[in-house]
Scaffold this active site. Structure first.
Site, PDB file in Angstrom:
ATOM      1  N   GLY A 294       0.787  -1.243  -0.437  1.00  0.00           N
ATOM      2  CA  GLY A 294       0.311   0.259  -0.136  1.00  0.00           C
ATOM      3  C   GLY A 294       0.547   1.360   0.322  1.00  0.00           C
ATOM      4  O   GLY A 294       1.918   1.364  -0.373  1.00  0.00           O
ATOM      5  N   HIS A 295      -0.059   2.444   0.592  1.00  0.00           N
ATOM      6  CA  HIS A 295       0.528   3.643   0.899  1.00  0.00           C
ATOM      7  C   HIS A 295       2.295   3.713   1.883  1.00  0.00           C
ATOM      8  O   HIS A 295       2.749   4.190  -0.060  1.00  0.00           O
ATOM      9  CB  HIS A 295      -0.230   4.781   1.427  1.00  0.00           C
ATOM     10  CG  HIS A 295       0.230   6.196   1.286  1.00  0.00           C
ATOM     11  ND1 HIS A 295      -0.049   6.655   0.679  1.00  0.00           N
ATOM     12  CD2 HIS A 295       0.326   7.046   2.034  1.00  0.00           C
ATOM     13  CE1 HIS A 295       0.847   7.985  -0.280  1.00  0.00           C
ATOM     14  NE2 HIS A 295       0.944   8.087   1.449  1.00  0.00           N
ATOM     15  N   PHE A 296       2.024   2.941   2.238  1.00  0.00           N
ATOM     16  CA  PHE A 296       3.910   3.047   3.338  1.00  0.00           C
ATOM     17  C   PHE A 296       4.559   2.092   2.721  1.00  0.00           C
ATOM     18  O   PHE A 296       4.544   1.522   3.769  1.00  0.00           O
ATOM     19  CB  PHE A 296       3.525   3.543   4.405  1.00  0.00           C
ATOM     20  CG  PHE A 296       2.533   5.147   5.123  1.00  0.00           C
ATOM     21  CD1 PHE A 296       3.941   5.714   4.782  1.00  0.00           C
ATOM     22  CD2 PHE A 296       1.562   5.556   5.693  1.00  0.00           C
ATOM     23  CE1 PHE A 296       3.156   6.924   5.130  1.00  0.00           C
ATOM     24  CE2 PHE A 296       1.608   6.770   5.811  1.00  0.00           C
ATOM     25  CZ  PHE A 296       2.320   7.390   5.154  1.00  0.00           C
TER      26      PHE A 296
END
Length: 321
Positions: A294-296
């Site tokens: 995901g994002h991180f």
């Protein structure tokens, strides 16, 4: 039977070996030991993490929202045996000063100015830029202004193309760009809650049990500080200043062709992989990786990103510095 001279000699040798071993071990540890420092930048206390030999090529890590240099806590020592690694906290984030919105102008232009001055005070003449989330608009401003300082780019879920903002996440934020009202701003406060912070860290990952609660445990108390929501709303609004600059950033990429590594969490709903592919249009020396996270992305695939970065930097930076 051992003489007293033999005994003394043995003790001396053992002491020498022990001391030498300790020194070698200490030096090895110090190569990757992360130091936590603060420097004054325009009357602001700017906190930063630093590790690695200062005469090695520098890697400047620029964090995203809503975190800080804390997001690089594991990456820094993974690079620091070969590279000088520096990761500042922007004003309003992490352990840096967080003046109220009436005392500091929270815009991406101003964040970039602070980081630029920060690099000059630390005498960072050249660096590779790690651009993630908010780090992209900060870093691209630096790159366009000082292309001669940029050795390479590492881009992790950092946008520079309109395609990367064409998703439903950005709809209420774009509305705020067009109508900066209290009512519209209040609609965005939901992005600053604990549930929203947890979602940023856990959405799109393969295994949520790999994501440490220390992440949102670090971030959320800082978001909850009095006045910090107003800081974040100011930067949500200022993000609207970035898309008009995309053509200039793309022109920089085409003209200077910095060696670039993309390590992108493809399941990110904030900056989806639609924003990663357009870099292929403008860059010739591009290494491209979509990661199933995901994002991180560093939280789940930090080891993979570190190994990929080391290989990329060795080929494109270390041999030329």
């Amino acid at each position: 039977m051992r003489s007293w001279k033999q005994t003394v000699l043995t003790l001396v040798v053992l002491a020498f070996v022990s001391t030498t071993g300790y020194k070698v071990q200490a030096e090895a540890v110090n190569d990757t030991q992360v130091l936590h420092r603060t420097v004054k930048v325009n009357d602001l206390d700017i906190f930063y993490r630093e590790a690695g030999p200062k005469d090695a090529p520098t890697v400047l890590l620029l964090h995203g929202f809503p975190t800080s240099s804390h997001m690089f806590r594991n990456l820094i020592p993974a690079l620091a045996d070969k590279y000088h690694v520096v990761a500042p906290d922007y004003p309003g984030y992490g352990h840096s000063s967080a003046p109220s919105v009436d005392k500091f102008e929270y815009t991406f232009d101003n964040l970039a100015n602070v980081v630029e001055t920060f690099t000059e005070q630390l005498e960072l003449k050249k660096y590779s830029l790690y651009l993630m989330d908010y780090g992209a608009p900060v870093g691209f401003r630096l790159a366009v202004k000082h292309p001669e300082r940029v050795d390479s780019l590492i881009i992790q879920n950092g946008n520079a193309y309109d395609e990367g903002l064409d998703n439903k996440f950005w709809v209420p934020i774009k509305e705020y760009w067009n109508h900066r009202t209290t009512e519209q701003g209040d609609k965005l406060r939901g992005f600053l809650t604990l549930d929203a912070t947890k979602w940023q860290y856990t959405h799109g990952v393969r295994n949520t049990e790999t994501i440490s609660p220390d992440t949102w445990g670090h971030v959320q108390p800082l978001l909850d500080r009095p006045g910090n929501q107003e800081i974040q709303l100011a930067l949500f609004y200022s993000y609207g200043s970035n898309p008009p600059l995309y053509p200039k950033w793309q022109k920089y990429l085409r003209k200077y062709q910095p060696p670039t590594l993309i390590v992108w969490g493809k399941n990110d709903q904030i900056f989806p992989d639609a924003g990663a592919y357009p870099y292929k249009r403008d860059l010739k020396n591009l290494e491209f990786h979509l990661l199933d996270t995901g994002h991180f992305a560093l939280e789940e695939d930090g080891d993979k990103i570190a190994q990929t970065m080391r290989s990329f930097l060795h080929r494109n930076v270390a041999t030329s510095n």
